[in-house]
Design a protein around this motif. Structure first.
Motif, mmCIF file in Angstrom:
data_model
loop_
_atom_site.group_PDB
_atom_site.id
_atom_site.type_symbol
_atom_site.label_atom_id
_atom_site.label_comp_id
_atom_site.label_asym_id
_atom_site.label_seq_id
_atom_site.Cartn_x
_atom_site.Cartn_y
_atom_site.Cartn_z
ATOM 1 N N ARG A 260 -9.394 -9.827 0.754
ATOM 2 C CA ARG A 260 -8.040 -9.420 0.849
ATOM 3 C C ARG A 260 -7.303 -9.086 -0.264
ATOM 4 N NH1 ARG A 260 -5.810 -9.539 6.084
ATOM 5 N NH2 ARG A 260 -7.054 -10.963 7.335
ATOM 6 N N LEU A 261 -6.661 -7.783 -0.233
ATOM 7 C CA LEU A 261 -5.676 -7.388 -1.320
ATOM 8 C C LEU A 261 -4.356 -7.376 -0.819
ATOM 9 C CD1 LEU A 261 -7.874 -4.067 -1.127
ATOM 10 C CD2 LEU A 261 -8.220 -5.980 -2.920
ATOM 11 N N SER A 262 -3.484 -7.577 -2.109
ATOM 12 C CA SER A 262 -2.240 -7.549 -2.102
ATOM 13 C C SER A 262 -1.446 -6.883 -3.106
ATOM 14 C CB SER A 262 -1.488 -9.094 -1.637
ATOM 15 O OG SER A 262 -0.204 -9.006 -1.466
ATOM 16 N N GLY A 263 -0.595 -6.061 -2.990
ATOM 17 C CA GLY A 263 -0.349 -5.010 -4.175
ATOM 18 C C GLY A 263 1.367 -5.014 -4.109
ATOM 19 N N ARG A 264 1.865 -5.289 -5.257
ATOM 20 C CA ARG A 264 3.109 -5.044 -5.592
ATOM 21 C C ARG A 264 3.578 -4.318 -6.867
ATOM 22 N NH1 ARG A 264 2.816 -7.395 -1.289
ATOM 23 N NH2 ARG A 264 3.950 -9.332 -0.590
ATOM 24 N N SER A 265 4.838 -3.688 -6.868
ATOM 25 C CA SER A 265 5.234 -2.802 -7.746
ATOM 26 C C SER A 265 6.684 -2.565 -7.553
ATOM 27 C CB SER A 265 4.630 -1.324 -7.514
ATOM 28 O OG SER A 265 4.915 -0.779 -8.746
ATOM 29 N N ILE A 266 7.304 -2.591 -9.003
ATOM 30 C CA ILE A 266 8.697 -2.333 -9.098
ATOM 31 C C ILE A 266 8.938 -0.992 -9.854
ATOM 32 C CG2 ILE A 266 9.604 -4.589 -8.677
ATOM 33 C CD1 ILE A 266 9.550 -4.980 -11.908
ATOM 34 N N ASP A 267 7.700 -0.451 -10.232
ATOM 35 C CA ASP A 267 7.842 0.974 -10.781
ATOM 36 C C ASP A 267 8.253 1.990 -9.922
ATOM 37 O OD1 ASP A 267 7.558 3.198 -12.360
ATOM 38 O OD2 ASP A 267 5.725 2.618 -13.310
ATOM 39 N N PRO A 268 9.274 2.656 -10.155
ATOM 40 C CA PRO A 268 9.445 3.829 -8.968
ATOM 41 C C PRO A 268 8.709 4.992 -9.135
ATOM 42 C CG PRO A 268 11.010 3.730 -11.043
ATOM 43 C CD PRO A 268 10.507 2.558 -11.164
ATOM 44 N N ARG A 269 7.905 4.995 -10.170
ATOM 45 C CA ARG A 269 6.689 6.062 -10.044
ATOM 46 C C ARG A 269 5.613 5.655 -9.549
ATOM 47 N NH1 ARG A 269 6.075 6.051 -16.625
ATOM 48 N NH2 ARG A 269 5.901 3.704 -15.881
ATOM 49 N N LEU A 283 -13.169 2.098 1.544
ATOM 50 C CA LEU A 283 -14.063 0.797 1.585
ATOM 51 C C LEU A 283 -13.627 -0.057 2.723
ATOM 52 C CD1 LEU A 283 -14.111 -0.055 -2.045
ATOM 53 C CD2 LEU A 283 -15.958 1.213 -0.978
ATOM 54 N N GLY A 284 -12.307 0.093 3.208
ATOM 55 C CA GLY A 284 -11.875 -0.791 4.079
ATOM 56 C C GLY A 284 -10.375 -0.310 4.717
ATOM 57 N N ALA A 285 -9.486 -1.272 5.296
ATOM 58 C CA ALA A 285 -8.606 -0.978 5.835
ATOM 59 C C ALA A 285 -7.397 -1.266 4.833
ATOM 60 C CB ALA A 285 -8.009 -1.474 7.139
ATOM 61 N N VAL A 286 -6.410 -0.262 4.424
ATOM 62 C CA VAL A 286 -5.604 -0.392 3.481
ATOM 63 C C VAL A 286 -4.235 0.401 3.635
ATOM 64 C CG1 VAL A 286 -7.122 -1.206 1.495
ATOM 65 C CG2 VAL A 286 -6.475 1.096 1.857
ATOM 66 N N GLY A 287 -3.141 0.115 3.205
ATOM 67 C CA GLY A 287 -1.839 0.841 3.366
ATOM 68 C C GLY A 287 -0.542 0.135 3.174
ATOM 69 N N GLY A 288 0.379 0.569 3.296
ATOM 70 C CA GLY A 288 1.830 -0.259 2.882
ATOM 71 C C GLY A 288 2.933 0.614 2.554
ATOM 72 N N HIS A 289 3.934 0.069 1.876
ATOM 73 C CA HIS A 289 4.945 0.661 1.414
ATOM 74 C C HIS A 289 4.936 1.213 0.064
ATOM 75 C CE1 HIS A 289 7.151 -0.415 5.058
ATOM 76 N NE2 HIS A 289 6.948 -1.447 4.898
ATOM 77 N N HIS A 290 6.059 1.694 -0.284
ATOM 78 C CA HIS A 290 6.166 2.415 -1.675
ATOM 79 C C HIS A 290 5.935 1.074 -2.788
ATOM 80 C CE1 HIS A 290 7.940 3.911 -5.434
ATOM 81 N NE2 HIS A 290 7.804 5.099 -5.019
ATOM 82 N N ASP A 291 6.561 -0.005 -2.625
ATOM 83 C CA ASP A 291 6.688 -1.151 -3.283
ATOM 84 C C ASP A 291 5.775 -2.260 -2.808
ATOM 85 O OD1 ASP A 291 8.115 -1.643 -0.963
ATOM 86 O OD2 ASP A 291 9.725 -2.825 -1.902
ATOM 87 N N MET A 292 5.194 -2.427 -1.858
ATOM 88 C CA MET A 292 4.410 -3.277 -1.431
ATOM 89 C C MET A 292 3.073 -2.599 -0.292
ATOM 90 S SD MET A 292 6.550 -5.982 1.154
ATOM 91 C CE MET A 292 7.740 -6.275 0.039
ATOM 92 N N ALA A 293 2.135 -3.412 -0.636
ATOM 93 C CA ALA A 293 1.221 -2.968 0.348
ATOM 94 C C ALA A 293 -0.254 -4.029 0.299
ATOM 95 C CB ALA A 293 0.314 -1.709 -0.068
ATOM 96 N N GLY A 294 -1.131 -3.946 1.121
ATOM 97 C CA GLY A 294 -2.080 -4.884 1.144
ATOM 98 C C GLY A 294 -3.380 -4.122 1.854
ATOM 99 N N GLY A 295 -4.619 -4.987 2.163
ATOM 100 C CA GLY A 295 -5.741 -4.294 2.585
ATOM 101 C C GLY A 295 -6.674 -5.262 2.789
#
Length: 332
Positions: A260-269, A283-295
């Motif tokens: 499982r993957l979980s990403g977070r970012s507060i960098d607007p870039r 490699l798998g199913a991933v996706g999400g928003h500008h600031d948070m995503a998972g897979g």
């Protein structure tokens, strides 16, 4: 005709409705399901079932279900084909972040995540909104359905947890929606929800993430190890985002038969959804928003790993980190 009226037109003459949450549902998904249930019951749908896949492991999510007395059934115990209508909330496509098979075509989809169309009869996907709960607050207002204290409390907590607490690019609509349900919400329940304690498993996962962190510039990758609690990954990512000088975090770990993957970012870039797709889409199913995503990356032949989980994570961890940092254009 408003979108709310279009939704009601699909529910007309419907005797039964299965509301499908995404796997491991969070407050935004659960509150949205409650709101759709309220709209359906207000328009004479006699049988409404809220169902979900995965598990509810986050301590706040469990408390949310218990304290608000939300009746849920697992997808494995629900034959959704027996229902007249099927509704998806906070996700859009069968087979993507849900145990619902790809052969299922939902009749209703309400979501705020980007992605491909599901082909539903009624589809309202607003990627410029910060939460699916916001859309449902607008529906309730348009249809003049008065939220109960329970529903108002659920929606207010969902809005805060999804966007307002962390100031993760909330839109003006989230503040307006929160103000709309605030007068009817039970603030004591919300206070108790915020006080929900960490489980030992979540605390252990965060501890492993702290110890294993690898940093390049302001970006960081960490492993939570092997855990049974899927929600410990976003919690670990959120916690590590508090580290001074860090604005982008990827947490990974083995949960069941997948990484499982979980990403977070507060960098607007940084667009976290696009970053994970660039790094791991093949490699798998991933996706999400500008600031948070998972897979999710299936383990395949390695799914039976038990004693060698740490060795496997060490093997794949360097590759996950390299792919992630490469997607961010970060050198060693």
């Amino acid at each position: 005709m408003s979108r709310a009226d279009e939704l009601v037109s699909v529910l007309e003459a419907t005797e039964s409705l299965a509301i499908v949450c995404h796997d491991n549902p969070d407050p935004d998904c659960l509150a949205s399901a409650l709101a759709l249930e309220a709209i359906a019951l207000d328009h004479d749908v006699g049988d409404v079932t809220i169902t979900y896949g995965g598990e509810i492991s986050h301590q706040q999510n469990r408390a949310f279900v218990n304290m608000l007395d939300i009746s849920l059934r697992t997808l494995s115990d629900t034959d959704i084909d027996e229902y007249d209508r099927i509704g998806f909330v906070d996700h859009a496509r069968p087979g993507a972040n849900t145990e619902a098979p790809e052969s299922v075509t939902p009749d209703v989809v309400v979501d705020h995540h980007p992605g491909d169309s599901s082909g539903a009869t009624f589809e309202d996907v607003r990627t410029d909104y910060g939460a699916t709960a916001t859309i449902f607050v607008e529906y309730l207002q348009d249809l003049e359905v008065e939220p109960t204290t329970r529903l108002a409390s659920a929606l207010l907590f969902a809005l805060h947890r999804e966007r307002l607490d962390f100031v993760r690019e909330p839109t003006r609509r989230e503040y307006v929606a929160a103000l709309a349900v605030y007068p009817d919400a039970d603030l004591e329940i919300l206070e108790q929800l915020y006080g929900s304690a960490f489980t030992p498993g979540t605390l252990d996962a965060i501890g492993r993430a702290i110890a294993s962190r690898e940093r390049r510039g302001s970006s960081l990758v960490a492993s939570v190890g092997k855990t049974t609690e899927t929600d410990s990954l976003p919690q670990a990512a959120d916690y590590l985002l508090n580290l001074e000088g860090v604005d982008t975090v990827l947490a990974y770990g083995i949960v069941g038969d997948a990484i499982r993957l979980s990403g977070r970012s507060i960098d607007p870039r940084v667009n976290m959804g696009e970053t994970l797709e660039s790094a791991f889409d093949e490699l798998g199913a991933v996706g999400g928003h500008h600031d948070m995503a998972g897979g999710r990356i299936e383990l395949g032949l390695f799914a039976d790993v038990e004693d060698d989980a740490e060795e496997l994570l060490e093997f794949v961890g360097s590759r996950l980190s390299r792919r992630f940092f490469d997607a961010l254009n970060l050198d060693d």
